[in-house]
Scaffold this motif. Structure first.
Motif, mmCIF file in Angstrom:
data_model
loop_
_atom_site.group_PDB
_atom_site.id
_atom_site.type_symbol
_atom_site.label_atom_id
_atom_site.label_comp_id
_atom_site.label_asym_id
_atom_site.label_seq_id
_atom_site.Cartn_x
_atom_site.Cartn_y
_atom_site.Cartn_z
ATOM 1 N N VAL A 92 -42.072 26.020 -58.896
ATOM 2 C CA VAL A 92 -41.960 25.638 -57.482
ATOM 3 C C VAL A 92 -41.100 24.388 -57.348
ATOM 4 N N TYR A 93 -41.355 23.433 -58.258
ATOM 5 C CA TYR A 93 -40.579 22.185 -58.220
ATOM 6 C C TYR A 93 -39.088 22.479 -58.337
ATOM 7 N N ASP A 94 -38.735 23.292 -59.332
ATOM 8 C CA ASP A 94 -37.309 23.570 -59.561
ATOM 9 C C ASP A 94 -36.705 24.387 -58.427
ATOM 10 N N ASN A 95 -37.513 25.272 -57.865
ATOM 11 C CA ASN A 95 -37.027 26.027 -56.717
ATOM 12 C C ASN A 95 -36.637 25.089 -55.580
ATOM 13 N N ILE A 96 -37.495 24.110 -55.342
ATOM 14 C CA ILE A 96 -37.237 23.212 -54.217
ATOM 15 C C ILE A 96 -36.104 22.245 -54.552
ATOM 16 N N ALA A 97 -36.041 21.839 -55.821
ATOM 17 C CA ALA A 97 -35.013 20.869 -56.211
ATOM 18 C C ALA A 97 -33.644 21.519 -56.399
ATOM 19 N N PHE A 98 -33.646 22.846 -56.500
ATOM 20 C CA PHE A 98 -32.417 23.576 -56.853
ATOM 21 C C PHE A 98 -31.224 23.179 -55.996
ATOM 22 N N GLY A 99 -31.442 23.122 -54.689
ATOM 23 C CA GLY A 99 -30.336 22.825 -53.785
ATOM 24 C C GLY A 99 -29.878 21.369 -53.873
ATOM 25 N N LEU A 100 -30.813 20.486 -54.266
ATOM 26 C CA LEU A 100 -30.449 19.070 -54.339
ATOM 27 C C LEU A 100 -29.577 18.786 -55.551
ATOM 28 N N ARG A 101 -29.770 19.593 -56.592
ATOM 29 C CA ARG A 101 -29.071 19.323 -57.859
ATOM 30 C C ARG A 101 -27.569 19.449 -57.709
ATOM 31 N N MET A 102 -27.120 20.189 -56.686
ATOM 32 C CA MET A 102 -25.689 20.357 -56.485
ATOM 33 C C MET A 102 -25.129 19.256 -55.607
ATOM 34 N N ARG A 129 -46.282 25.802 -60.691
ATOM 35 C CA ARG A 129 -46.420 27.264 -60.773
ATOM 36 C C ARG A 129 -45.096 27.975 -60.582
ATOM 37 N N LYS A 130 -45.095 29.217 -61.028
ATOM 38 C CA LYS A 130 -43.935 30.081 -60.776
ATOM 39 C C LYS A 130 -44.234 30.909 -59.517
ATOM 40 N N PRO A 131 -43.207 31.352 -58.814
ATOM 41 C CA PRO A 131 -43.446 32.118 -57.581
ATOM 42 C C PRO A 131 -44.387 33.311 -57.778
ATOM 43 N N GLY A 132 -44.334 33.934 -58.952
ATOM 44 C CA GLY A 132 -45.208 35.081 -59.203
ATOM 45 C C GLY A 132 -46.678 34.731 -59.156
#
Ligand SMILES: Nc1ncnc2c1ncn2[C@@H]1O[C@H](COP(=O)(O)OP(=O)(O)OP(=O)(O)O)[C@@H](O)[C@H]1O
Ligand SMILES: [Mg+2]
Lengths: 363, 310
Positions: A92-102, A129-132
């Motif tokens: 979840v963390y990486d999903n949310i941070a994904f757009g910021l990393r760029m 957690r993972k989305p699943g």
């Protein structure tokens, strides 16, 4: 300043017109709803604003910029997809941070922004957690988190609640409204659910087959549908529509529908005359049909075809001269299937449409 | 009370007879599978047994025994007379390097082309994809001579022209020649494209809106999601490369550049050491066996072409 202006947008896929000559202005910080049946071009319209799809004709303005040629990432907007589009292999963390990393944020800054976003949405404990491993409602929140973390000026939401159960939907509805207030951003919200459209939007636009049908506040659209499509689409149970024709009784203008002459209020009578329409459709909302109405009223007689009890009220279908009318009646009334029945309507609740142009007649 | 007990007993009885019936129903299928397995495994078994016979077993009257009589492990390990004494280590190393490079090459080219075919719109996309598929129908034997001539031509240039020769790149008797024709295949592109097409479009759209370009989207979104398909391709490519015979035979003359398949065959040609040749065959086969066992599920998934997801 982030108003969104659709200027004559048309989108063709081969021979299919997904959107046709759409001109529409969404105000800055407005909660604007695009409403329409499946396949009417809502998603396409949203994707064009997002920059994921190029319009065949027309321009998109965001704020004071024409962004038609601007790539999606530079439009300062975020989109929540219908199926959430979470990355299944990321936490979840990486999903949310994904757009910021760029976007050239420092690590600490990313961390702070992500934690702010999850705090707003109440999902701080799900970060690892993972989305699943999430429920539908939680996934929905993560998808929202991914959008709000970037603090864009415009949010695009494509039926974000359609995969939730009805209870969750009600809860998320009010949460989205709260979010909109807190963020002070422009929301363009796509749905085919009229309850969402009526309850959430400051204004809404009804689309059908890629064409704009009507724009206005929910109450406006409900009270004064501009054409037969909107009249039939908005409201549940749907508005009763009867074939009708203009008539005269005692020198007063009226319409004949379902074997009954309905006297018209003066203003409506004038407009009917001005329109010169010869065949009409008369519309009456189910809640305006009742067992009795204070005079003056028009009464339809028929047999009860169907009784649907909802607990708080009942929907009665009455067969009248080959037509059927649906009425919303208080639950306390005892109504039996097959019984003869009278439904009354006050003339000021009658709406008229030109049967050939399908446009509204009247104020 | 008794009625309940009776009912329970009946239920148990019917349950056990259900198990028996289920087994009976499966019996024909199992029988067929067992027969097929025996037929397939028999040559392997024979090879394994022969690799443990002493040479005398092959020289006597009649067929060699199908049961290891003496367990002569020396065929594998004894210095001066076992496989370990032939340059088998060198062969295995050559095979390993060749197969690894081919596998990596295919992963890279197939990922890139499959991404393009799955997600990009460009004129002629479908025609080009059909052309890719068509290459799958061309058997190796058809392309092998032109490929060989190309390698000869390249080799000649690289050895004769001063501005190239300093690279010491060799297309005959060198790894570049061994791997070059197999670095890109229609099959790899096809396999990965089919998988990539199952990735929801919105995942890529979301990445695009977040400012990820094609290469970053490929690395951060598509490849992690396509891990299974990539593994399947990797194992197919490796197996195929490892088992090659004709091509390595053609482009290598130097014993030092032989792959294990050719090296063993050369060994087998030396009839006086046939038992050692069998041992060599087993050694060439063992790495494959390990690979297949370790990655079995990706193989199966690849064969079912994505219809089975796990
Ligand atoms: N990429 C595409 N290629 C061809 N036709 C498309 C494409 N995308 C949409 N369409 C067509 O355009 C029309 C509008 O589609 P769109 O997805 O915008 O509808 P929608 O209002 O979002 O429907 P729903 O409520 O079902 O999501 C449909 O007829 C659809 O088949
Ligand atoms: Mg849609």
């Amino acid at each position: 300043m982030a108003r969104v202006f659709f200027e004559g947008i048309t989108k063709r896929f081969g021979d299919v017109y997904a959107v046709r000559d759409l001109t529409l202005e969404v105000q800055d910080e407005e909660f604007f709803v695009l409403l329409g049946p499946s396949g009417c071009g809502k998603t396409t319209a949203l994707r064009i604003v997002a920059g994921l799809e190029e319009p065949s004709e027309g321009d998109i303005h965001i704020g004071d910029r024409v962004v038609t040629e601007v790539p999606a990432k530079d439009r300062d907007l975020a989109m929540v997809f219908q199926n959430y589009a979470l990355y299944p292999h990321m936490s979840v963390y990486d999903n949310i941070a994904f757009g910021l990393r760029m976007r050239k944020h420092s690590k600490d800054e990313i961390d702070r922004l992500v934690r702010d976003a999850v705090a707003t949405l109440g999902i701080a404990e799900l970060l690892k957690r993972k989305p699943g491993q999430l429920s539908g409602g939680q996934r929905q929140r993560v998808a929202l988190g991914r959008a709000i973390v970037r603090r864009p000026q415009v949010f695009l939401m494509d039926e974000p609640l359609s995969n939730l159960d009805s209870k969750m939907r009600v809860q998320m509805r009010s949460e989205l409204i709260r979010l909109h207030r807190e963020l002070g951003a422009t929301f363009i919200y796509v749905t085919h659910d009229q309850v969402e459209a009526m309850t959430m939007g400051a204004r809404l636009a009804v689309l059908n087959e890629g064409r704009l049908q009507q724009v206005g506040t929910p109450q406006d659209v409900y009270d004064r549908p501009e054409n037969l499509f909107v009249a039939a689409f908005i409201g549940s149970p749907a508005m009763n529509l009867l074939d009708a024709e203009p008539a005269q009784v005692d020198g007063k203008a009226c319409v004949r529908a379902g074997g009954v002459d309905v006297a018209l209020p003066d203003a409506l009578a004038k407009q009917l005359e001005a329109s010169g329409a010869s065949s009409l459709v008369m519309g009456v909302r189910p809640e305006h049909l009742d067992l009795s109405v204070k005079e003056p009223a028009v009464t339809f007689e028929g047999k009860v075809d169907l009784v649907e009890s909802l607990g708080s009220e009942q929907h009665i279908t009455v067969a009248i001269n080959g037509n059927s009318l649906i009425a919303r009646i208080a639950a306390s009334e005892k109504i039996e299937h097959g019984a003869s029945f009278q439904l009354a309507v006050a003339p000021q609740h009658v709406q008229l449409f030109n049967a050939s142009t399908k446009e509204r007649i009247g104020p | 009370m008794t009625a309940v007990a009776g009912a329970t007993a009946r239920k148990n009885a019917s349950r056990s007879s259900g198990v028996v019936r289920r087994w009976l129903r499966r019996l024909p299928a199992y029988t067929l599978l067992i027969v097929c397995s025996v037929i397939l495994l028999f040559p392997l078994y024979v090879t394994a047994v022969f690799s443990l016979h002493p040479l005398t077993e092959f020289l006597k009257e009649g067929a060699p025994s199908l049961w290891p009589s003496f367990w002569q492990w020396d065929n594998y390990f004894a210095s001066g007379e076992g496989v370990s004494d032939t340059p088998v280590g060198r062969y295995l190393f050559n095979s390993f390097v060749m197969s690894t490079v081919i596998t990596l090459g295919q992963l890279i080219t197939a990922t890139l082309s499959a991404y393009a075919f799955a997600f990009l719109k460009f004129p002629g996309r479908n025609a080009l994809f059909v052309a890719f598929l068509a290459t799958m129908m061309v058997p190796l034997e058809v392309s092998i001579i032109p490929n060989f001539q190309t390698m000869q031509w390249l080799d000649a240039h690289f050895t004769e022209q001063a501005w190239l020769s300093w690279t010491h790149i060799r297309f005959i008797d060198g790894f570049p020649g061994l791997v070059a024709p197999f670095l890109a295949t229609g099959f790899g592109t096809f396999l990965l494209r089919q998988y990539f097409m199952t990735i929801p479009r919105e995942l890529l759209d979301a990445a695009e809106m977040d400012g990820y370009g094609h290469l970053r989207t490929l690395i951060h979104v598509v490849m992690p999601l396509g891990k299974g398909a990539l593994a399947t391709l990797a194992i197919f490519a490796f197996l195929q490369a490892w088992n090659q015979y004709l091509w390595p035979l053609l482009v290598t003359n130097d014993p030092n550049m032989r792959t294990v398949q050719i090296g063993i065959a050369a060994e087998a040609a030396n009839i006086s050491r046939i038992n050692v040749a069998f041992a060599g065959t087993i050694m060439a086969f063992l790495p494959m066996l390990l690979l297949v066992v370790a990655f079995q599920r990706y193989l199966v998934r690849g064969l079912f072409g994505g219809s089975v997801k796990g």
